[in-house]
Structures are given as structure tokens and as C-alpha cells.
Design a protein around this motif. Sequence first.
Motif, PDB file in Angstrom:
ATOM      1  N   CYS A  23       0.826  -1.210   0.000  1.00 39.70           N
ATOM      2  CA  CYS A  23       0.000   0.000   0.000  1.00 39.70           C
ATOM      3  C   CYS A  23       0.861   1.261   0.000  1.00 39.70           C
ATOM      4  O   CYS A  23       0.512   2.264  -0.637  1.00 39.70           O
TER       5      CYS A  23
ATOM      6  N   LEU B 256     -10.801   3.049  -7.465  1.00 44.79           N
ATOM      7  CA  LEU B 256     -11.953   2.804  -6.611  1.00 44.79           C
ATOM      8  C   LEU B 256     -13.124   2.443  -7.507  1.00 44.79           C
ATOM      9  O   LEU B 256     -13.456   3.185  -8.441  1.00 44.79           O
TER      10      LEU B 256
ATOM     11  N   ALA C  76      -7.928   6.785  -7.506  1.00 45.74           N
ATOM     12  CA  ALA C  76      -7.860   7.252  -6.118  1.00 45.74           C
ATOM     13  C   ALA C  76      -6.409   7.643  -5.849  1.00 45.74           C
ATOM     14  O   ALA C  76      -5.561   6.787  -5.632  1.00 45.74           O
TER      15      ALA C  76
ATOM     16  N   HIS D 104      -4.563   7.040  -0.771  1.00 41.68           N
ATOM     17  CA  HIS D 104      -5.180   5.921  -0.058  1.00 41.68           C
ATOM     18  C   HIS D 104      -4.324   5.685   1.175  1.00 41.68           C
ATOM     19  O   HIS D 104      -3.133   5.432   1.094  1.00 41.68           O
TER      20      HIS D 104
ATOM     21  N   VAL E 149     -10.029   3.803   6.026  1.00 44.79           N
ATOM     22  CA  VAL E 149      -9.117   4.106   4.923  1.00 44.79           C
ATOM     23  C   VAL E 149      -9.550   5.420   4.295  1.00 44.79           C
ATOM     24  O   VAL E 149     -10.708   5.564   3.856  1.00 44.79           O
TER      25      VAL E 149
ATOM     26  N   ILE F  95      -9.507   8.020   1.319  1.00 49.78           N
ATOM     27  CA  ILE F  95      -9.370   7.894  -0.133  1.00 49.78           C
ATOM     28  C   ILE F  95      -9.752   9.229  -0.768  1.00 49.78           C
ATOM     29  O   ILE F  95     -10.776   9.828  -0.406  1.00 49.78           O
TER      30      ILE F  95
ATOM     31  N   LEU G  29     -11.549  -0.912  -3.319  1.00 53.93           N
ATOM     32  CA  LEU G  29     -10.308  -0.204  -3.633  1.00 53.93           C
ATOM     33  C   LEU G  29      -9.266  -1.223  -4.067  1.00 53.93           C
ATOM     34  O   LEU G  29      -8.997  -2.190  -3.347  1.00 53.93           O
TER      35      LEU G  29
END
Length: 259
Positions: free
Chosen positions: A24, A32, A42, A45, A53, A55, A78
Motif C-alpha cells: 500500500c 476505486l 484514487a 489511499h 481508509v 481515499i 479499492l
Amino acid sequence: MRGAAVSIASKPAPTTAERIRSACLRARGAILALDGAEPETATIHHLLPDGMVAITVPADGVAATRVGDAPDPVQGLLELTDYAPLPLREPVRSLVWIRGPLHPAPPHEVAAILDVIATQDPNPALLQVGAEDTLLLMEVESVVVADSDGAESVGLDALLAARPDPFCAMETPWLRHMDSAHQDVIERLAAKLPSSLRQGRVRPLGLDRYGFRLRVETDGGDHDVRLPFPQPVNDVHGLSQAIRILMGCPFVNGLRARQ
């Protein structure tokens, strides 16, 4: 993602939660998806300390409009893609899917949330929130990662307790430099591979505190191989020593002056 993972030895490796946190952090972009709509980019994130989370999506896009207008939370997915640092035949190292209901971020909380994100990821795109982008919050219902080891899910508590690998930020430039200027190092690491893989094209694939990863591209497919360090490392000095040991270098601490 193609090929299969090959294990050289039974040694510690990142947990699933650690792999997801690192993926990540490396994935600079994501998409998304909402039911019945085209996926949207997105840009930001970020897993917040409370398990939500954060976004960011285009303010004039479908996701921002639908979530903002809906009386109830809107289900979203996501998807984050972790690409290899080098141009490989198959560049995707892993995919992460996070699913859950989406809410608009309360206006009075947006500034504080952006400050939290900026302390860990000072992304210039944060400055677009409120103008070109809108901040949404996702309640995490499920998290799944897929890579050459297969697909696996992880719980939110484990994800919150895990930390990204300490070498995430330096991995890409370090591996690119190794590939372009230190083929001798790669050749010595490749000598550790099973004999059946030594005829393929060997490239650096990944680096973490537990070891080094190589991608072997052969006519029969791609193979990802982990070369474990003797023990996990936490800083650049320890990493340098571990690489030397893995290469079989007799000077673990570097070249020594003659007595």
C-alpha cells in the motif's frame, strides 16, 4: 502476475499484514470501483489509526457524487497495484483489494485527517482536497492480497498492528542502481538459485528486512525466488552486512585495512 514462488530455505519472511502495508505504501495510485460505474483513480489511499481508509477521488466524479448524495453508505472496492521497480516481462508484484462501505469525510474533520496522512506520506496531492478532489472514508470489511505466493486475506487488527517494511522508500532506487551498475552482485546472488533456474534471465525483484527477491524469466515462465538473510535487519548498515553474507563475501563489514 505469473509464475510461481520458489522457496530456498525455511526462514522468516514478511507476514501477510506486513506485505499489504508495504504494498500500500509503494502503490502510488489506486482505483476505486462502485457497482454499476467505471472505476476512478484514487490518488490518495491511507490506512488511518482508527481503521478507516482515507481515499481521495475527483470531486466531479461518480464516486464523490454518489457517496455524497446517498442517504446510506455506498459499498466500494479499492484496488492497489504494486509494480516491480524494474521493467520486467510481468511488472505486477502484487494486488491488494480493500472492500467496505464508503462515507463522505465530515467537513470539520478533513483538515485533521489530512494532517495525519501528511505526517507519514507528504504527498502533494493532499493539497487538491477541497478543490479538485474529495476525501472519502471507507470502513474496512475485508482485505485480500494476491501475489506469486497465492491469495490471502488478513484481519483489520493484524493490519493495524503491522508496519511497512523499513526499506520501502529506498527499495526502488536501490534495486535500479544494482541492476544498472552492479551486475556482479546479481550474478553472485543468482549462484544461490536452484540449478534449474540458473539459465534464465535473473533480475532484482524486491528487497525487505527479511531478504532479497529475484525474478527469473525463463522460456517456461517466470519464477520468484526469495533469498533469506541470516536474520532480519532494520537499518542500512545491517542490510549491507546481510547482502555481503548472502553473496558469500568474506569481508562482512567491508574491506579491512591490512595490519
